[in-house]
Scaffold this motif. Structure first.
Motif, PDB file in Angstrom:
ATOM      1  N   ALA A 217       0.830  -1.206   0.000  1.00  0.00           N
ATOM      2  CA  ALA A 217       0.000   0.000   0.000  1.00  0.00           C
ATOM      3  C   ALA A 217       0.864   1.255   0.000  1.00  0.00           C
ATOM      4  CB  ALA A 217      -0.927  -0.011   1.217  1.00  0.00           C
ATOM      5  N   ARG A 218       1.953   1.224   0.736  1.00  0.00           N
ATOM      6  CA  ARG A 218       2.849   2.386   0.793  1.00  0.00           C
ATOM      7  C   ARG A 218       3.499   2.657  -0.562  1.00  0.00           C
ATOM      8  NH1 ARG A 218       5.691   0.612   4.490  1.00  0.00           N
ATOM      9  NH2 ARG A 218       7.574  -0.062   3.369  1.00  0.00           N
ATOM     10  N   HIS A 219       3.955   1.609  -1.237  1.00  0.00           N
ATOM     11  CA  HIS A 219       4.578   1.785  -2.549  1.00  0.00           C
ATOM     12  C   HIS A 219       3.539   2.220  -3.584  1.00  0.00           C
ATOM     13  CE1 HIS A 219       8.307   0.384  -1.005  1.00  0.00           C
ATOM     14  NE2 HIS A 219       7.943  -0.879  -0.877  1.00  0.00           N
ATOM     15  N   ALA A 220       2.326   1.686  -3.471  1.00  0.00           N
ATOM     16  CA  ALA A 220       1.257   2.094  -4.387  1.00  0.00           C
ATOM     17  C   ALA A 220       0.932   3.569  -4.198  1.00  0.00           C
ATOM     18  CB  ALA A 220       0.010   1.241  -4.144  1.00  0.00           C
ATOM     19  N   ARG A 221       0.878   4.009  -2.946  1.00  0.00           N
ATOM     20  CA  ARG A 221       0.609   5.423  -2.667  1.00  0.00           C
ATOM     21  C   ARG A 221       1.690   6.314  -3.275  1.00  0.00           C
ATOM     22  NH1 ARG A 221      -2.439   8.147   0.899  1.00  0.00           N
ATOM     23  NH2 ARG A 221      -3.049   6.196   1.942  1.00  0.00           N
ATOM     24  N   ALA A 222       2.944   5.916  -3.148  1.00  0.00           N
ATOM     25  CA  ALA A 222       4.036   6.720  -3.691  1.00  0.00           C
ATOM     26  C   ALA A 222       3.921   6.876  -5.198  1.00  0.00           C
ATOM     27  CB  ALA A 222       5.375   6.088  -3.322  1.00  0.00           C
ATOM     28  N   LEU A 223       3.502   5.813  -5.863  1.00  0.00           N
ATOM     29  CA  LEU A 223       3.359   5.871  -7.314  1.00  0.00           C
ATOM     30  C   LEU A 223       2.140   6.684  -7.734  1.00  0.00           C
ATOM     31  CD1 LEU A 223       4.155   2.167  -8.294  1.00  0.00           C
ATOM     32  CD2 LEU A 223       5.485   4.176  -8.961  1.00  0.00           C
ATOM     33  N   LEU A 224       1.006   6.391  -7.128  1.00  0.00           N
ATOM     34  CA  LEU A 224      -0.258   6.952  -7.594  1.00  0.00           C
ATOM     35  C   LEU A 224      -0.497   8.390  -7.152  1.00  0.00           C
ATOM     36  CD1 LEU A 224      -2.540   3.825  -7.146  1.00  0.00           C
ATOM     37  CD2 LEU A 224      -1.511   4.696  -9.245  1.00  0.00           C
ATOM     38  N   THR A 225       0.245   8.850  -6.171  1.00  0.00           N
ATOM     39  CA  THR A 225       0.093  10.243  -5.736  1.00  0.00           C
ATOM     40  C   THR A 225       1.308  11.073  -6.114  1.00  0.00           C
ATOM     41  OG1 THR A 225       0.994   9.778  -3.524  1.00  0.00           O
ATOM     42  CG2 THR A 225      -1.394   9.578  -3.814  1.00  0.00           C
ATOM     43  N   ALA A 226       2.136  10.540  -7.028  1.00  0.00           N
ATOM     44  CA  ALA A 226       3.299  11.305  -7.498  1.00  0.00           C
ATOM     45  C   ALA A 226       2.822  12.625  -8.085  1.00  0.00           C
ATOM     46  CB  ALA A 226       4.062  10.501  -8.543  1.00  0.00           C
ATOM     47  N   PRO A 227       3.564  13.696  -7.862  1.00  0.00           N
ATOM     48  CA  PRO A 227       3.141  15.004  -8.372  1.00  0.00           C
ATOM     49  C   PRO A 227       2.906  14.971  -9.869  1.00  0.00           C
ATOM     50  CG  PRO A 227       5.033  15.222  -6.916  1.00  0.00           C
ATOM     51  CD  PRO A 227       4.840  13.754  -7.149  1.00  0.00           C
ATOM     52  N   VAL A 228       1.827  15.618 -10.311  1.00  0.00           N
ATOM     53  CA  VAL A 228       1.570  15.764 -11.734  1.00  0.00           C
ATOM     54  C   VAL A 228       2.584  16.753 -12.282  1.00  0.00           C
ATOM     55  CG1 VAL A 228      -0.063  16.535 -13.486  1.00  0.00           C
ATOM     56  CG2 VAL A 228      -0.869  15.274 -11.485  1.00  0.00           C
ATOM     57  N   THR A 229       3.337  16.314 -13.272  1.00  0.00           N
ATOM     58  CA  THR A 229       4.420  17.137 -13.796  1.00  0.00           C
ATOM     59  C   THR A 229       4.067  17.731 -15.143  1.00  0.00           C
ATOM     60  OG1 THR A 229       5.455  15.258 -14.900  1.00  0.00           O
ATOM     61  CG2 THR A 229       6.122  15.693 -12.632  1.00  0.00           C
TER      62      THR A 229
END
Length: 242
Positions: A217-229
């Motif tokens: 869940a932590r790794h998924a959060r890091a990926l899916l909430t990455a800043p929109v660039t």
């Protein structure tokens, strides 16, 4: 209200699309009554069967309700409609009149993905998890082609959601990725931080494979909430984090 006469091809689609857009845009407000079938047929220059079919589709989307006596009342789409409405609009090139809708759908995607990753780690089928690990390993070979990485990213998350065993999540995921990204096309360049994080995808797959729900869940959060660039220069400006 004036409507454009329907073209001979896809008559019912034309009637449905114009009425849908009139409701979603607020030209017809909740609890208002649509014109009767005869009046609509005359306005669109079509037969009543085409109007009846269009009204049936509007009712399926949660935009209208046929009341006792045959009157068709407009419903508030914010209360009654589902993701099918966003998909219907996306296919026609339109969007809901909500300025933050793309952001909202990305947030929903993150919520589903994070919990699906946890569930996949805790109860994922062995074959699905093995396929996920292979997909994550192969993912890096696609960098820095964002278009191909975007397709592979969907395949990875489809495995995660499938492995979660949650049917509701699977249906929501299908709606989010069907055709266009539900509310319109979200260009891969706007998700550069997520897509180019090859190591993050591998960490996610490894946590799921080892049955570590919280870590997944932590790794998924890091990926899916990455800043929109913002879009990067499509040559030397793209480097995958491996």
């Amino acid at each position: 209200m004036a409507f454009a006469p329907a073209p001979r091809a896809s008559v019912s689609d034309h009637v449905f699309g114009q009425l849908r857009d009139a409701i979603v845009s607020g030209r017809y407000r909740p609890d208002e009554t649509l014109p009767g079938e005869r009046e609509l047929a005359a306005a669109f220059a079509v037969n009543r069967h085409a109007v009846r079919e269009a009204l049936r589709r509007l009712q399926q989307l949660g935009l209208v309700r046929v009341s006792q006596g045959g009157a068709t009342r407009v419903l508030d789409w914010r209360v009654h409609a589902g993701l099918d409405l966003a998909l219907s609009l996306a296919r026609s090139g339109d969007v809901l009149p909500v300025a933050t809708l793309v952001r909202d759908m990305l947030e929903m995607r993150a919520c589903v993905g994070i919990d699906a990753a946890r569930l996949c780690a805790e109860r994922g089928d062995t074959a699905v998890v093995a396929a996920l690990v292979r997909a994550a390993e192969e993912y890096g070979s696609l960098a820095p082609d964002l278009d191909r990485m975007a397709e592979a990213n969907i395949a990875i998350w489809r495995l995660v959601v499938r492995g979660s065993g949650n049917t509701a999540y699977q249906l929501a995921f299908n709606s989010l990725v069907a055709g266009t990204f539900a509310v319109g096309d979200v260009p891969p360049d706007t998700r550069t931080a997520e897509l180019l994080d090859v190591a993050g995808h591998r960490r996610l797959a490894a946590a799921i494979a080892s049955g570590q729900g919280a870590a997944a869940a932590r790794h998924a959060r890091a990926l899916l909430t990455a800043p929109v660039t913002t879009p990067t220069t499509p040559t030397t400006g793209r480097e995958a984090r491996a």
